[in-house]
Design an enzyme around this catalytic site. Sequence first.
Site, mmCIF file in Angstrom:
data_model
loop_
_atom_site.group_PDB
_atom_site.id
_atom_site.type_symbol
_atom_site.label_atom_id
_atom_site.label_comp_id
_atom_site.label_asym_id
_atom_site.label_seq_id
_atom_site.Cartn_x
_atom_site.Cartn_y
_atom_site.Cartn_z
ATOM 1 N N HIS A 15 0.848 -1.200 0.000
ATOM 2 C CA HIS A 15 0.000 0.000 0.000
ATOM 3 C C HIS A 15 0.876 1.239 0.000
ATOM 4 C CE1 HIS A 15 -0.256 0.669 4.678
ATOM 5 N NE2 HIS A 15 0.946 0.345 4.294
ATOM 6 N N CYS A 34 6.119 6.002 4.208
ATOM 7 C CA CYS A 34 4.883 5.293 3.839
ATOM 8 C C CYS A 34 4.202 5.922 2.622
ATOM 9 C CB CYS A 34 3.919 5.250 5.015
ATOM 10 S SG CYS A 34 4.555 4.285 6.396
ATOM 11 N N HIS A 40 4.840 0.110 -0.617
ATOM 12 C CA HIS A 40 5.642 -0.706 0.290
ATOM 13 C C HIS A 40 4.732 -1.783 0.852
ATOM 14 C CE1 HIS A 40 3.692 2.063 3.114
ATOM 15 N NE2 HIS A 40 3.919 1.155 4.055
ATOM 16 N N HIS A 42 3.614 -5.106 3.702
ATOM 17 C CA HIS A 42 3.547 -5.603 5.079
ATOM 18 C C HIS A 42 3.132 -7.066 5.070
ATOM 19 C CE1 HIS A 42 3.914 -1.679 7.036
ATOM 20 N NE2 HIS A 42 3.089 -1.201 6.114
ATOM 21 N N ASP A 80 -4.656 -10.926 0.034
ATOM 22 C CA ASP A 80 -3.311 -11.490 -0.035
ATOM 23 C C ASP A 80 -2.646 -11.226 -1.386
ATOM 24 O OD1 ASP A 80 -1.131 -12.885 1.103
ATOM 25 O OD2 ASP A 80 -1.722 -14.720 0.061
ATOM 26 N N HIS A 81 -1.409 -10.733 -1.315
ATOM 27 C CA HIS A 81 -0.590 -10.408 -2.488
ATOM 28 C C HIS A 81 -1.290 -9.405 -3.409
ATOM 29 C CE1 HIS A 81 1.760 -13.764 -1.011
ATOM 30 N NE2 HIS A 81 2.758 -13.254 -1.712
ATOM 31 N N GLU A 125 0.107 -4.681 11.667
ATOM 32 C CA GLU A 125 0.801 -4.238 10.462
ATOM 33 C C GLU A 125 2.281 -4.612 10.561
ATOM 34 O OE1 GLU A 125 -0.163 -0.510 7.867
ATOM 35 O OE2 GLU A 125 1.260 0.083 9.427
#
Length: 136
Positions: A15, A34, A40, A42, A80-81, A125
């Site tokens: 995100h 960020c 980037h 998590h 996810d991903h 996170e």
Amino acid sequence: MKVTVSRKAHFNAAHRLYRKDWSMEKNDAFFGKCNNPNFHGHNYELTVSVTGQIDQETGYVIDTKILADLIKEHIENAFDHKNLNLDLPEFTDLNPTAENVAVVIWQKLRKHIDATKDLEVVLYETPRNFVTYNGN
């Protein structure tokens, strides 16, 4: 008597934290690294808890298999991903902060959990940064 049943899950997602209506300088000043235009990622850890009365017939508050399947279908498969900013319509106009991600997860699951039961989402996170949302 009320009992809480919890299920852990995880997903990896990218995100960028920024506001479209702010300048790059203001976004950098507020969101720092960020705000990277290249995003980037998590490794999110998630705990979903359901609290309610124990069913006298089954002995369950909620069947953990059902809870696991709901999380898999509505959260892990969706998040996810993924790039939260680009791939999830919920974040088209919503900054994907940990707080907002937790609320979106709660909203996605709430409609599938019996209304007589309480729902809480805890989203990590990072191992040291997490948020909790229970609908209030």
